[in-house]
Scaffold this motif. Structure first.
Motif, PDB file in Angstrom:
ATOM      1  N   GLY A 129       0.778  -1.217   0.000  1.00  0.00           N
ATOM      2  CA  GLY A 129       0.000   0.000   0.000  1.00  0.00           C
ATOM      3  C   GLY A 129       0.812   1.270   0.000  1.00  0.00           C
ATOM      4  N   ALA A 130       2.127   1.158  -0.306  1.00  0.00           N
ATOM      5  CA  ALA A 130       2.958   2.359  -0.337  1.00  0.00           C
ATOM      6  C   ALA A 130       2.659   3.185  -1.587  1.00  0.00           C
ATOM      7  CB  ALA A 130       4.442   1.976  -0.304  1.00  0.00           C
ATOM      8  N   GLY A 131       2.826   4.486  -1.461  1.00  0.00           N
ATOM      9  CA  GLY A 131       2.598   5.400  -2.573  1.00  0.00           C
ATOM     10  C   GLY A 131       1.876   6.637  -2.092  1.00  0.00           C
ATOM     11  N   PRO A 132       1.956   7.736  -2.852  1.00  0.00           N
ATOM     12  CA  PRO A 132       1.228   8.957  -2.469  1.00  0.00           C
ATOM     13  C   PRO A 132      -0.255   8.657  -2.310  1.00  0.00           C
ATOM     14  CG  PRO A 132       2.766   9.398  -4.253  1.00  0.00           C
ATOM     15  CD  PRO A 132       2.727   7.912  -4.099  1.00  0.00           C
ATOM     16  N   LEU A 133      -0.832   9.114  -1.227  1.00  0.00           N
ATOM     17  CA  LEU A 133      -2.215   8.762  -0.910  1.00  0.00           C
ATOM     18  C   LEU A 133      -3.181   9.141  -2.031  1.00  0.00           C
ATOM     19  CD1 LEU A 133      -4.081   7.594   1.274  1.00  0.00           C
ATOM     20  CD2 LEU A 133      -4.349   9.920   2.156  1.00  0.00           C
ATOM     21  N   ARG A 139       8.523   8.162  12.862  1.00  0.00           N
ATOM     22  CA  ARG A 139       9.242   9.047  11.943  1.00  0.00           C
ATOM     23  C   ARG A 139       8.725   8.812  10.522  1.00  0.00           C
ATOM     24  NH1 ARG A 139      15.612   9.134  12.887  1.00  0.00           N
ATOM     25  NH2 ARG A 139      15.285  10.961  11.580  1.00  0.00           N
ATOM     26  N   PRO A 140       7.498   9.247  10.235  1.00  0.00           N
ATOM     27  CA  PRO A 140       6.871   8.952   8.943  1.00  0.00           C
ATOM     28  C   PRO A 140       7.667   9.478   7.759  1.00  0.00           C
ATOM     29  CG  PRO A 140       5.263   9.779  10.508  1.00  0.00           C
ATOM     30  CD  PRO A 140       6.600  10.003  11.123  1.00  0.00           C
ATOM     31  N   MET A 141       7.551   8.756   6.660  1.00  0.00           N
ATOM     32  CA  MET A 141       8.144   9.164   5.391  1.00  0.00           C
ATOM     33  C   MET A 141       7.032   9.396   4.378  1.00  0.00           C
ATOM     34  SD  MET A 141      11.329   6.490   5.089  1.00  0.00           S
ATOM     35  CE  MET A 141      11.654   7.040   3.408  1.00  0.00           C
ATOM     36  N   PRO A 142       7.281  10.232   3.373  1.00  0.00           N
ATOM     37  CA  PRO A 142       6.271  10.435   2.327  1.00  0.00           C
ATOM     38  C   PRO A 142       5.921   9.114   1.635  1.00  0.00           C
ATOM     39  CG  PRO A 142       7.991  12.097   2.176  1.00  0.00           C
ATOM     40  CD  PRO A 142       8.474  11.079   3.165  1.00  0.00           C
ATOM     41  N   ALA A 143       4.700   9.027   1.167  1.00  0.00           N
ATOM     42  CA  ALA A 143       4.208   7.874   0.404  1.00  0.00           C
ATOM     43  C   ALA A 143       4.099   6.599   1.243  1.00  0.00           C
ATOM     44  CB  ALA A 143       5.083   7.617  -0.825  1.00  0.00           C
ATOM     45  N   MET A 144       4.089   6.737   2.554  1.00  0.00           N
ATOM     46  CA  MET A 144       3.960   5.565   3.430  1.00  0.00           C
ATOM     47  C   MET A 144       2.743   5.666   4.335  1.00  0.00           C
ATOM     48  SD  MET A 144       6.382   3.357   2.894  1.00  0.00           S
ATOM     49  CE  MET A 144       6.599   2.454   4.413  1.00  0.00           C
ATOM     50  N   GLY A 164       0.546   1.685  12.941  1.00  0.00           N
ATOM     51  CA  GLY A 164       0.039   2.421  14.083  1.00  0.00           C
ATOM     52  C   GLY A 164      -1.165   1.750  14.705  1.00  0.00           C
ATOM     53  N   GLY A 165      -2.013   1.189  13.858  1.00  0.00           N
ATOM     54  CA  GLY A 165      -3.165   0.455  14.361  1.00  0.00           C
ATOM     55  C   GLY A 165      -2.770  -0.746  15.188  1.00  0.00           C
ATOM     56  N   VAL A 166      -1.700  -1.419  14.775  1.00  0.00           N
ATOM     57  CA  VAL A 166      -1.207  -2.576  15.526  1.00  0.00           C
ATOM     58  C   VAL A 166      -0.741  -2.156  16.916  1.00  0.00           C
ATOM     59  CG1 VAL A 166       0.631  -4.309  15.633  1.00  0.00           C
ATOM     60  CG2 VAL A 166      -0.600  -3.928  13.491  1.00  0.00           C
ATOM     61  N   GLU A 167      -0.094  -1.001  16.998  1.00  0.00           N
ATOM     62  CA  GLU A 167       0.394  -0.547  18.302  1.00  0.00           C
ATOM     63  C   GLU A 167      -0.763  -0.177  19.235  1.00  0.00           C
ATOM     64  OE1 GLU A 167       3.530   2.292  18.102  1.00  0.00           O
ATOM     65  OE2 GLU A 167       4.806   0.999  16.874  1.00  0.00           O
ATOM     66  N   ILE A 168      -1.790   0.456  18.699  1.00  0.00           N
ATOM     67  CA  ILE A 168      -2.972   0.763  19.513  1.00  0.00           C
ATOM     68  C   ILE A 168      -3.678  -0.528  19.921  1.00  0.00           C
ATOM     69  CG2 ILE A 168      -5.234   1.855  19.526  1.00  0.00           C
ATOM     70  CD1 ILE A 168      -2.897   3.798  19.744  1.00  0.00           C
ATOM     71  N   LEU A 169      -3.765  -1.476  18.989  1.00  0.00           N
ATOM     72  CA  LEU A 169      -4.364  -2.770  19.297  1.00  0.00           C
ATOM     73  C   LEU A 169      -3.623  -3.446  20.441  1.00  0.00           C
ATOM     74  CD1 LEU A 169      -6.299  -5.140  18.597  1.00  0.00           C
ATOM     75  CD2 LEU A 169      -4.576  -5.889  16.929  1.00  0.00           C
ATOM     76  N   PRO A 175       0.624   2.021   4.790  1.00  0.00           N
ATOM     77  CA  PRO A 175       1.273   1.012   5.643  1.00  0.00           C
ATOM     78  C   PRO A 175       1.546   1.498   7.057  1.00  0.00           C
ATOM     79  CG  PRO A 175       2.769   1.767   3.921  1.00  0.00           C
ATOM     80  CD  PRO A 175       1.424   2.275   3.579  1.00  0.00           C
ATOM     81  N   LEU A 176       1.814   2.798   7.233  1.00  0.00           N
ATOM     82  CA  LEU A 176       2.052   3.307   8.579  1.00  0.00           C
ATOM     83  C   LEU A 176       0.759   3.381   9.388  1.00  0.00           C
ATOM     84  CD1 LEU A 176       4.775   6.055   8.059  1.00  0.00           C
ATOM     85  CD2 LEU A 176       5.029   3.694   8.801  1.00  0.00           C
TER      86      LEU A 176
END
Length: 260
Positions: free
Chosen positions: A107-111, A157-162, A170-175, A165-166
């Motif tokens: 799912g990487a790429g510009p949103l 530390r987010p990167m562009p186009a991610m 992040g959802g996994v960490e909240i879970l 997947p991020l």
């Protein structure tokens, strides 16, 4: 109310005789975890999609310590399919620990450039797996058992186009935190490991990282000057399994990369 779990040694040696279900255990960190677990006398059940890779992985894990065929089991199937997880638990018998490793980056790429159906598919597939593992484990793990997920340092530390997947990571960490509270009454612990760059087949599939030289160069920006090994990454999973006083935590294993 469930009685407290008796205190035991938090060293990996306490895992001897326990059974660990490794979802995504046919390569990389999951495979390394399997070998480490066998080396301390644990039973290992490897779950993965590719039956041939699982067969080779089982031989690698068996080589870590002598034992019978029942000490290393394999179940081929999609970890997002609850029927696969049901089969894995049934074949294993009593399972004390479950470890789910990340299945890669999708799912990487510009949103704005990503097709809506692709975004929905990525979220449905990638985020469902930890939920499926949790649903399967919640009613099966005994008091003192553990469930461990994996994440990555780009969450902080987010990167562009991610973005997609991020969002999953992040959802996994909240879970992880939510489940640690929900399953505490059953004395089941839930943690996650936030990994930096680890030398695995997944890392080496990325552009420019398909050689030893490329991997070495990539690690130079980290404070420790290198990427981590799969064994170093997997050792954190054994820590989460063995230490009975750790729950609801996201542990970072990245060679200091998140500080650079």
């Amino acid at each position: 109310m469930t009685s407290p779990v008796p205190v035991r040694t938090p060293l990996p040696a306490s895992l001897a005789g326990a059974t660990a279900l490794l979802i995504g255990g046919s390569s990389g960190i999951g495979l390394a975890a399997g070998a480490l677990l066998r080396s301390v006398g644990a039973r290992v059940v490897l779950v993965g999609r590719d039956a041939e890779k699982l067969k080779a992985a089982a031989e690698h894990v068996r080589a870590a310590a002598p034992g019978g065929e029942d000490d290393v089991l394999t179940v081929a199937g999609d970890a997002g399919d609850e029927r696969t997880l049901d089969e894995a638990f049934e074949r294993a018998g009593q399972v004390q620990h479950v470890y789910l490793t990340a299945g890669g980056i999708s799912g990487a790429g510009p949103l704005a450039d990503l097709p809506p159906d692709g975004i929905r598919a990525t979220l449905a597939d990638s985020l469902w797996r930890p939920f499926a593992a949790a649903r399967a484990a919640a009613t099966r793990l005994p008091a003192g058992g553990s469930l461990t997920f994996s994440s990555g340092i780009l969450v902080t530390r987010p990167m562009p186009a991610m973005t997609v997947p991020l969002a999953v990571a992040g959802g996994v960490e909240i879970l992880t935190r939510a489940l640690a509270v929900e399953l505490a009454a059953a004395r089941v612990r839930v943690n996650a490991i936030r990994y930096g760059r680890i030398d695995t087949p997944l890392l080496r599939s990325l552009p420019g990282l398909d050689s030893d030289e490329g991997v070495a160069a990539a690690g130079q920006s980290a404070p420790l000057g290198r990427v981590g090994t799969a064994q170093e990454a997997a050792a954190a999973a054994l820590f989460c399994m063995a230490n009975g006083y750790v729950t609801g935590q996201v542990i970072t294993v990245d060679g200091g990369e998140s500080l650079a």
